[in-house]
Design an enzyme around this catalytic site. Structure first.
Site, mmCIF file in Angstrom:
data_model
loop_
_atom_site.group_PDB
_atom_site.id
_atom_site.type_symbol
_atom_site.label_atom_id
_atom_site.label_comp_id
_atom_site.label_asym_id
_atom_site.label_seq_id
_atom_site.Cartn_x
_atom_site.Cartn_y
_atom_site.Cartn_z
ATOM 1 N N ASN A 3 3.294 -32.227 -9.993
ATOM 2 C CA ASN A 3 3.410 -33.515 -10.685
ATOM 3 C C ASN A 3 4.529 -33.553 -11.724
ATOM 4 O OD1 ASN A 3 1.902 -31.740 -12.246
ATOM 5 N ND2 ASN A 3 0.525 -33.311 -13.037
ATOM 6 N N GLU A 6 -3.675 -24.094 -17.956
ATOM 7 C CA GLU A 6 -3.693 -25.528 -18.263
ATOM 8 C C GLU A 6 -4.284 -26.233 -17.049
ATOM 9 O OE1 GLU A 6 -3.127 -26.442 -21.176
ATOM 10 O OE2 GLU A 6 -2.135 -24.647 -21.947
ATOM 11 N N CYS A 49 -2.735 -34.551 -15.638
ATOM 12 C CA CYS A 49 -4.024 -34.140 -16.199
ATOM 13 C C CYS A 49 -4.296 -34.850 -17.521
ATOM 14 C CB CYS A 49 -4.058 -32.624 -16.385
ATOM 15 S SG CYS A 49 -2.662 -31.964 -17.312
ATOM 16 N N GLU A 51 0.299 -24.216 -24.668
ATOM 17 C CA GLU A 51 1.718 -24.222 -24.337
ATOM 18 C C GLU A 51 2.434 -25.138 -25.321
ATOM 19 O OE1 GLU A 51 2.079 -23.172 -19.670
ATOM 20 O OE2 GLU A 51 1.728 -25.283 -20.117
#
Length: 474
Positions: free
Chosen positions: A148, A247, A281, A455
């Site tokens: 994505n 993640e 997400c 992150e």
């Protein structure tokens, strides 16, 4: 496409097995890409190990200058990267430019962070010894990125790993490997030593990654993707007790309180929902609007969604491109059909257009029941599922009633009240009166089954470092 082979030890390697990358707007083949096997993984690990020894020995400033140069070079070529992103991912031109800019910024941010792996020296109160703490490169890192955000999810991992002094092997998603392969000549030009960064596209992802995670030289695994795959990777990582940076999935709630500014709330919801067509997400998944303002909110959001232009993202006038593949489109359509069958109302969209291309129109659903599948799972598409509430405690309970805890969004003009709601939401990130939380300077990550670690921010580099403590007397 110029770069379609494996990138190992600073050179391009052809393979007998290859796979096609499809343009989701036309369903035409964009390129045939090399597919890595176990021997290729071993070669990449050998190269990364050799290159890391010299790279880790460089001063933090020397590593910083290379990353800074990578930011300068990528910033000068944003158009080129945006075009590749649109071709293989489908997102509209403006969205692709936003991703390319965001991706480049990770090189600049971690160029600045590379020189700030601060340790400490202190005096132990009881023993009288000196406590010396420093941070060292953890070791080789395996980076697994999703389709994505083919540029940003790569640079968000590469930049902190290099800043920390680590060598890396990247496994990009099979749907979108071209962006990451195109980045490699730029990193060469920036001064990244050959072998330090290796890219292994492959159709044999499971076997390839599992093999690397059981190599004793690998010390970090960083993955962005679904919670289901993340669980499997954590099981493999446990065998070598690797540092995991995960993640994972999300089910983001948007809470629009009755004192929210309607225009701000609609604009923020549009951004949270439609950035990357909802294929994120962080995308708004459950939209809770107070009954007192729900009619106005639904009307304004529907107007905004219905006005978006759908088509091939290479056309600058297009707002919404195709979804990445047929499975994703069909899953979105199934979510809408399920919600409607259970009583939801379609305010706009909701009909799959004729092909070619994996298109789905911007869709608004009102009156979505709690039993709808789209409330329980990530929609990953341009569908705004709206529910209403009257009680603040109840909506907080509903917002938290999920195994995920990545991001939530709150809209209110009462700042004190809004912060109180934010603190009660069990999420790693909260957008307050804004629909965008991602920032290279901020720690990105979630709670519960949305992942482990962070992150970006200062924390992002520490994911690729080990803390060493030396006890000394002098």
């Amino acid at each position: 496409m110029d770069f379609t082979d494996l990138y190992i030890d600073g050179a391009w390697h052809k393979t007998a097995e290859r796979f096609d990358v499809i343009n989701p707007a036309t369903e035409a083949v964009l390129a045939s890409v090399a597919s890595a096997d176990i021997a290729d993984a071993d070669a990449a690990l050998d190269a990364a190990e050799a290159a890391m020894a010299e790279w880790a020995a460089r001063t933090p400033r020397a590593r910083s200058e290379v990353l800074r140069r990578a930011w300068e070079l990528m910033t000068a070529r944003l158009d080129e990267f945006a075009h590749i992103i649109t071709l293989e991912n489908g997102k509209a031109r403006a969205d692709a430019m936003g991703e390319a800019t965001y991706a480049a910024e990770f090189f600049r941010w971690f160029a600045e962070e590379a020189v700030r792996a601060d340790g400490m020296i202190t005096h132990a109160p009881a023993s009288g010894a000196r406590i010396v703490v420093q941070h060292k490169p953890a070791g080789l890192a395996v980076l697994i990125t999703p389709w994505n955000y083919p540029a940003a999810m790569g640079t968000r991992k590469i930049a902190p790993a290099l800043a920390a002094g680590c060598g890396v092997i990247i496994k990009p998603a099979s749907e979108t490997p071209l962006t990451m392969l195109a980045l490699m000549p730029l990193l060469e030009e920036a001064g990244v030593p050959k072998g330090l960064v290796n890219v292994l596209p492959s159709r044999r992802t499971g076997a390839l990654v599992d093999h690397m995670l059981h190599d004793p030289r690998v010390r970090v695994v960083s993955f962005t993707g679904s919670t289901g795959v993340g669980r499997k990777l954590l099981k493999s990582a446990a065998d070598q007790v690797l540092k995991p940076a995960m993640e994972l999935g999300g089910n983001a709630p948007v809470v629009v309180l009755e004192d929210a500014d309607i225009e701000t709330a609609v604009a923020g919801t549009m951004l949270a929902k439609m950035r990357n067509l909802g294929e994120a997400c962080t995308a708004a998944n459950r939209i809770y609007v107070h009954e007192a303002i729900a009619p106005d909110f639904i009307r304004r959001l529907t107007e905004e969604m219905a006005a978006l232009n759908v088509g091939d993202g290479t056309d600058p006038s297009i707002d919404v491109g195709p979804l990445v593949n047929a499975d994703t489109r069909d899953k979105v359509a199934a979510f809408v059909a399920d919600a409607v069958a259970k009583g939801a109302r379609v305010e706009c969209g909701g009909v799959v257009p004729e092909g070619p291309g994996f298109f789905y129109p911007p869709t608004v659903l009102s009156g979505v029941p709690e039993t709808a599948e789209c409330v329980q799972d990530e929609i990953f598409g341009p569908v705004a599922a709206i529910q209403t509430f009257t009680d603040q405690d109840d909506v907080i309970r509903r917002a938290n009633n999920t195994e995920y805890g990545l991001v939530a969004y709150v809209f209110s003009e009462d700042f004190k009240r809004a912060l109180q709601v934010c603190e009660r939401l069990d999420y790693g990130m909260v957008g307050l009166n804004r629909g965008l939380v991602s920032d290279p300077a901020a720690p990105f990550g979630g709670t519960k089954q949305s992942g482990l670690g962070r992150e970006g921010g200062h924390e992002g580099m520490l994911e690729f470092m080990e803390t060493q403590y030396i006890s000394a007397s002098w």
